[in-house]
Design a protein around this motif. Structure first.
Motif, mmCIF file in Angstrom:
data_model
loop_
_atom_site.group_PDB
_atom_site.id
_atom_site.type_symbol
_atom_site.label_atom_id
_atom_site.label_comp_id
_atom_site.label_asym_id
_atom_site.label_seq_id
_atom_site.Cartn_x
_atom_site.Cartn_y
_atom_site.Cartn_z
ATOM 1 N N ASN C 164 69.196 14.883 25.194
ATOM 2 C CA ASN C 164 69.174 13.461 25.513
ATOM 3 C C ASN C 164 69.619 12.574 24.360
ATOM 4 O OD1 ASN C 164 68.236 14.231 27.962
ATOM 5 N ND2 ASN C 164 66.536 12.769 28.019
ATOM 6 N N ARG C 165 69.536 13.101 23.160
ATOM 7 C CA ARG C 165 69.993 12.314 22.007
ATOM 8 C C ARG C 165 71.430 11.867 22.197
ATOM 9 N NH1 ARG C 165 68.126 12.594 16.401
ATOM 10 N NH2 ARG C 165 70.318 12.550 15.863
ATOM 11 N N HIS C 166 72.259 12.790 22.677
ATOM 12 C CA HIS C 166 73.672 12.481 22.854
ATOM 13 C C HIS C 166 73.872 11.271 23.757
ATOM 14 C CE1 HIS C 166 76.337 15.288 20.851
ATOM 15 N NE2 HIS C 166 75.372 16.186 20.957
ATOM 16 N N SER C 167 73.086 11.227 24.829
ATOM 17 C CA SER C 167 73.240 10.099 25.753
ATOM 18 C C SER C 167 72.863 8.791 25.064
ATOM 19 C CB SER C 167 72.357 10.299 26.986
ATOM 20 O OG SER C 167 71.683 11.525 26.948
ATOM 21 N N GLY C 168 72.233 8.877 23.917
ATOM 22 C CA GLY C 168 71.944 7.656 23.169
ATOM 23 C C GLY C 168 70.664 6.977 23.604
ATOM 24 N N ASN C 169 70.072 7.494 24.716
ATOM 25 C CA ASN C 169 68.855 6.840 25.170
ATOM 26 C C ASN C 169 67.596 7.479 24.579
ATOM 27 O OD1 ASN C 169 69.097 9.190 26.493
ATOM 28 N ND2 ASN C 169 69.109 8.319 28.568
ATOM 29 N N LEU C 170 67.774 8.094 23.435
ATOM 30 C CA LEU C 170 66.598 8.643 22.775
ATOM 31 C C LEU C 170 66.730 8.459 21.273
ATOM 32 C CD1 LEU C 170 63.970 10.398 23.423
ATOM 33 C CD2 LEU C 170 65.258 12.131 22.165
ATOM 34 N N VAL C 171 66.076 7.471 20.771
ATOM 35 C CA VAL C 171 66.074 7.271 19.325
ATOM 36 C C VAL C 171 64.609 7.135 18.941
ATOM 37 C CG1 VAL C 171 66.985 5.924 17.424
ATOM 38 C CG2 VAL C 171 68.147 5.888 19.641
ATOM 39 N N PHE C 172 64.117 8.092 18.158
ATOM 40 C CA PHE C 172 62.735 7.867 17.774
ATOM 41 C C PHE C 172 62.470 8.173 16.311
ATOM 42 C CE2 PHE C 172 62.202 12.267 18.005
ATOM 43 C CZ PHE C 172 62.378 12.761 19.273
ATOM 44 N N GLY C 173 61.480 7.533 15.812
ATOM 45 C CA GLY C 173 61.185 7.598 14.380
ATOM 46 C C GLY C 173 60.175 8.684 14.065
ATOM 47 N N LYS C 174 59.701 8.607 12.841
ATOM 48 C CA LYS C 174 58.788 9.639 12.335
ATOM 49 C C LYS C 174 57.518 9.746 13.170
ATOM 50 C CE LYS C 174 59.279 10.988 7.537
ATOM 51 N NZ LYS C 174 58.914 10.759 6.153
ATOM 52 N N GLU C 175 57.034 8.586 13.534
ATOM 53 C CA GLU C 175 55.772 8.573 14.273
ATOM 54 C C GLU C 175 55.894 9.323 15.603
ATOM 55 O OE1 GLU C 175 52.887 4.737 14.793
ATOM 56 O OE2 GLU C 175 54.704 4.572 13.516
ATOM 57 N N MET C 176 56.952 8.960 16.342
ATOM 58 C CA MET C 176 57.142 9.589 17.636
ATOM 59 C C MET C 176 57.356 11.089 17.486
ATOM 60 S SD MET C 176 57.301 9.394 20.878
ATOM 61 C CE MET C 176 57.428 7.655 21.314
ATOM 62 N N LEU C 177 58.120 11.455 16.448
ATOM 63 C CA LEU C 177 58.371 12.878 16.214
ATOM 64 C C LEU C 177 57.051 13.612 16.007
ATOM 65 C CD1 LEU C 177 60.340 15.156 15.768
ATOM 66 C CD2 LEU C 177 60.500 14.494 13.364
ATOM 67 N N GLU C 178 56.176 12.981 15.210
ATOM 68 C CA GLU C 178 54.859 13.575 14.963
ATOM 69 C C GLU C 178 54.093 13.714 16.284
ATOM 70 O OE1 GLU C 178 52.515 15.537 12.570
ATOM 71 O OE2 GLU C 178 54.226 14.431 11.720
ATOM 72 N N ARG C 179 54.248 12.719 17.105
ATOM 73 C CA ARG C 179 53.600 12.725 18.410
ATOM 74 C C ARG C 179 54.070 13.920 19.248
ATOM 75 N NH1 ARG C 179 52.000 8.792 22.643
ATOM 76 N NH2 ARG C 179 50.317 10.127 23.392
ATOM 77 N N VAL C 180 55.405 14.104 19.257
ATOM 78 C CA VAL C 180 55.990 15.212 20.035
ATOM 79 C C VAL C 180 55.488 16.543 19.498
ATOM 80 C CG1 VAL C 180 58.127 16.392 20.630
ATOM 81 C CG2 VAL C 180 58.037 13.895 20.705
ATOM 82 N N TYR C 181 55.491 16.648 18.174
ATOM 83 C CA TYR C 181 54.993 17.892 17.575
ATOM 84 C C TYR C 181 53.575 18.171 18.046
ATOM 85 C CZ TYR C 181 52.649 21.027 14.418
ATOM 86 O OH TYR C 181 51.892 22.056 13.928
ATOM 87 N N GLN C 182 52.760 17.131 18.046
ATOM 88 C CA GLN C 182 51.354 17.297 18.435
ATOM 89 C C GLN C 182 51.232 17.792 19.879
ATOM 90 O OE1 GLN C 182 48.200 18.022 17.088
ATOM 91 N NE2 GLN C 182 49.292 16.724 15.644
ATOM 92 N N ILE C 183 52.091 17.292 20.739
ATOM 93 C CA ILE C 183 52.053 17.748 22.136
ATOM 94 C C ILE C 183 52.397 19.236 22.203
ATOM 95 C CG2 ILE C 183 53.018 17.434 24.454
ATOM 96 C CD1 ILE C 183 53.598 14.529 23.743
ATOM 97 N N ALA C 184 53.435 19.607 21.449
ATOM 98 C CA ALA C 184 53.834 21.011 21.434
ATOM 99 C C ALA C 184 52.678 21.886 20.944
ATOM 100 C CB ALA C 184 55.061 21.200 20.548
ATOM 101 N N TRP C 185 52.039 21.439 19.861
ATOM 102 C CA TRP C 185 50.912 22.208 19.304
ATOM 103 C C TRP C 185 49.778 22.329 20.319
ATOM 104 C CZ3 TRP C 185 49.444 25.543 15.850
ATOM 105 C CH2 TRP C 185 48.100 25.694 15.530
ATOM 106 N N ASP C 186 49.471 21.220 20.954
ATOM 107 C CA ASP C 186 48.410 21.262 21.964
ATOM 108 C C ASP C 186 48.774 22.196 23.120
ATOM 109 O OD1 ASP C 186 46.949 19.521 20.489
ATOM 110 O OD2 ASP C 186 47.426 17.738 21.683
ATOM 111 N N ALA C 187 50.068 22.195 23.457
ATOM 112 C CA ALA C 187 50.479 23.003 24.608
ATOM 113 C C ALA C 187 50.320 24.493 24.342
ATOM 114 C CB ALA C 187 51.933 22.684 24.973
ATOM 115 N N VAL C 188 50.567 24.911 23.112
ATOM 116 C CA VAL C 188 50.549 26.357 22.844
ATOM 117 C C VAL C 188 49.198 26.859 22.335
ATOM 118 C CG1 VAL C 188 53.033 26.467 22.421
ATOM 119 C CG2 VAL C 188 51.456 26.102 20.494
ATOM 120 N N THR C 189 48.288 25.950 22.014
ATOM 121 C CA THR C 189 46.983 26.384 21.493
ATOM 122 C C THR C 189 45.884 26.231 22.547
ATOM 123 O OG1 THR C 189 46.668 24.152 20.580
ATOM 124 C CG2 THR C 189 47.479 25.852 19.089
ATOM 125 N N ASP C 190 44.839 26.993 22.343
ATOM 126 C CA ASP C 190 43.713 26.933 23.288
ATOM 127 C C ASP C 190 42.797 25.766 22.995
ATOM 128 O OD1 ASP C 190 43.659 28.553 25.459
ATOM 129 O OD2 ASP C 190 43.242 30.355 24.263
#
Lengths: 190, 190, 190, 190
Positions: C164-190
Motif C-alpha cells: 500500500n505504500r506505493h499507492s501513496g495512501n499509507l504514510v506513517f511515522g514512528k509511533e504508528m510503526l510501533e503500534r503495528v509492531y505491537q499488534i504483530a507481537w500480540d497476534a503471535v503471543t499467548d
DNA sequence: AATGAATGAGTGTTCATTCAT
DNA sequence: GATGAATGAACACTCATTCAT
C-alpha cells in the motif's frame, strides 16, 4: 480472411533451393530465404512448421518430381530394353535440365539431414522402376543382382558425370551420350 | 613440443569431422569443435586462419589420405588388370574402413564449399591412376572414353553402394563384392 | 585471457532487477538488460546459462540478502521478545530501504517461475529464525501454531502495508510503526 | 446471439487466466490464448482493444468477483463480530475454491501492470467492508488504526497461508482454520 | 462478427572471431 | 602458444497486431 497462396509457397521453395545451391545449407538462413522470396520471415512459418520441415518438404517434393520425370512414358508392356532406355534418358535429361533441383537433392542426400526424414516417403515413388527391374530379371535380361547394385551401375555413373559437368571439363555431344548409355546397358545386362 | 602441436591439430580435425558427420556443417560451430577437442575456441585460430580454412584443410587432407590409400601397392610394371583390381579394392576398403572421413568428403564434395577451393590441389595426387588409365587405353584394354566416363563407371557405383549401406538394406559378402568388381571391370573394358 | 569481472555480473543483476520492477518480467528482455548494464547481450551468457538461470540466481541472491538482513544482530541468548523485535524491525527496514529488491522478490514469488526453482535453496537461510520460533514456543511465549501461521501473522501484514505504500495512501511515522509492531507481537503471543 | 458472444468472451478470459497461472504473463501470448479458447487471434480483438486491455479487464473482473464473494451474506444490521466472521470466511473460501483466479489476482497485483490501471475501479466494490470497519471502530470493537493496517492483519495472513498451500507444507483442518480466524480477530480488536 | 493470412519488430540464444593476459 | 572473456551480428522463431474476406 485471406486464403493461402500456393504461388507464395512455391516462391519460398524456389528461393531456398537457389540459395542452398549457391551458398550451401550453412549460409542459407530463413531471413535470406524470406528476402529472396519477397515475403516476411514470419510468413514462412505460415507455410512450414520450422526450417527442418521446410527443407524436408522441399527434398520430398524434388524427389517426387524427379521420380515422376523418370517414369514418364514408361509402361509395363514395353520391351525391357526400350523401357530401360526411356528411364535412363529421362533421368539424364532431368539432371541436366533441372540442375538446381538435382544439385539440391544430391546435397541433401549427402547430408545428415536425410537421415532424419522418413526414408520410405522418399522411395515410395519408384514402384514402376522396381517392377521393370524385376521383369528384366525374370526375362533373363538383367543381371541377377540386388536392386542397389543394379542402380549403382545404371544411374550413379550419371551422377558422377553431372558432378564433373560443373567443373567444365566434361562437355559431350549426342554420340558420347549414346556411348555412355551403351556402357550402362552392358553393365546391367547379362 | 612439435609432437604436442600436431596432436592438437589432429584432435581439432578429428572433432570437426565427427561433428560434421553427425550433425552436418550447419550445426558444427567453432566452439563445439573446440569443446569436443578439449581446446579453447581461440586455440583453433592458432592453427587455422578461419572456419573456411579449417574445412578446406580438412577436405584436402581427407582427399590426400584417400588417394594415397587408393594407390597403395600400385606400380607401373603390374599388368593393367592387376593394377585396376588393386586400386578398385583399395578404394572400396578405404570407404568402408574410414566411413566418417569418406562421408565428410562426400558431403563436402556435394556442397558449394568445394567450388571455393583450389581444385587442382585436390586432384594432384591422382597421377598414377591417370597413368594407369592411359596405359590401359594404349594397350587396348580399357574403352576409349574420357577419364570422367571411366571413373564414373569404375568408382561411382561404389559410392552409390556405400550410400545405401547406411540405410541398412545393403549387406553383402565377399562373393557379392567380387561380383560387383567384375561388373565394374566389364563396364570399363572392351 | 581476461578474467571474469564481478562488477559486470553485479551490473547485469542490478539492471535486470530495475527493469523488472518498472516494466515487469514480460517487458524485460535480455537485450534491454544488456543495454542498461552496458554490455553485449552475448556477455550475459558468459555469466548465466540462460534467462531463467539469470532470474533464479537473482531471486536466490535477493532472498539470501534479505534473510541475512533479517538475522542481523540476532543471537540465541537474547530474550525471545527482544529477538523477535530485532527480526521484525530488520524485516521492515529491509523492505523499506531495499524497495526494488523487495519488490522483485515479491513479484517473483507470486509468479510461476518460483515453482521451477529449488525451494529449499531459498529457504535454507532461515534457520536462526526457525530456532527462535521454536524457543519461543518452548518458553510458552509464542502461540502453539505451525511456523506458516506464525509468519503469516508476524510478517505478511508488513508485506501488505508495503504494497500500500506505493499507492501513496499509507504514510506513517514512528509511533504508528510501533503500534503495528505491537499488534504483530500480540497476534503471535499467548 | 447475445449469449454466444458472452460465452466466447468468457472462454477467452478463462483461457488467459489458466495460461498465465501455469506459465506466467511472459509465456502467455495472444495466439496461445486464442488456441486454448478455440477462437482466432483476430477474434480476441473483437472483444478487447489490445493485450493490456484484456489483462486489465480480467483483473477487474476477478477483483469484482472476489469482492462480491466477500460481501455475500453481509448486511449492516448484523453484529460486528458476526459480520467480520462472514467476510473473513468468505475471503478464505474464495481463495481456496477459486485458486486460479486468486493466483492470477495476486500475480497481477504484484506486477507493475497494476500501476497502470485505474485503481479506484478496482477498489470501488469494497464499500460495505469499509462501512463495517468504520462501524466496528465507532462501537469500540476494532482497534483505532488506518484501514490499511486493519486489512493487513485481517486478510494478508490468509494470503500468506494460501501461498504456502502450494508448497504442500500447509494442510490444515477445520479446527486449525478456526484457530487462525481467532488470531485474526484478536489482532484487529481491542 | 469472425477468421486465417500476413508482417515488422522483437525474442532468447549462438555464431565466428578478437581481445587481453 | 594458449586461453577464457567479450562482442556485434546473425540465427531460428514468436510476438501483438492488422488485413482482406
Amino acid at each position: 480472411m485471406r486464403i493461402r497462396d500456393d504461388q507464395k509457397r512455391e516462391a519460398i521453395c524456389r528461393a531456398a533451393i537457389d540459395l542452398i545451391n549457391s551458398n550451401g545449407f550453412e549460409d542459407t538462413s530463413i531471413s535470406k530465404i524470406a528476402k529472396r522470396a519477397y515475403v516476411s520471415p514470419a510468413t514462412i512459418y505460415v507455410y512450414f512448421a520450422n526450417k527442418e520441415d521446410l527443407l524436408n518438404q522441399i527434398y520430398l517434393k524434388v524427389r517426387l518430381e524427379m521420380s515422376s520425370a523418370m517414369m514418364e512414358g514408361l509402361d509395363e508392356f514395353q520391351p525391357v530394353e526400350e523401357a530401360f532406355r526411356t528411364v535412363w534418358f529421362n533421368f539424364y535429361n532431368y539432371a541436366v535440365e533441372n540442375q538446381t533441383d538435382f544439385a539440391f537433392g544430391e546435397q541433401f542426400a549427402n547430408s545428415p539431414l536425410v537421415n532424419r526424414i522418413d526414408r520410405d516417403e522418399g522411395e515410395r515413388y519408384y514402384g514402376p522402376l522396381i517392377e521393370l527391374f524385376e521383369r528384366g530379371k525374370r526375362e533373363g535380361i538383367f543381371k541377377d543382382v540386388p536392386l542397389a547394385v543394379f542402380s549403382a551401375f545404371a544411374f550413379f555413373p550419371v551422377i558422377g558425370l553431372i558432378r564433373n559437368r560443373h567443373s567444365g571439363n566434361l562437355v559431350f555431344g549426342k554420340e558420347m551420350l549414346e556411348r555412355v548409355y551403351q556402357i550402362a546397358w552392358d553393365a546391367v545386362t547379362d
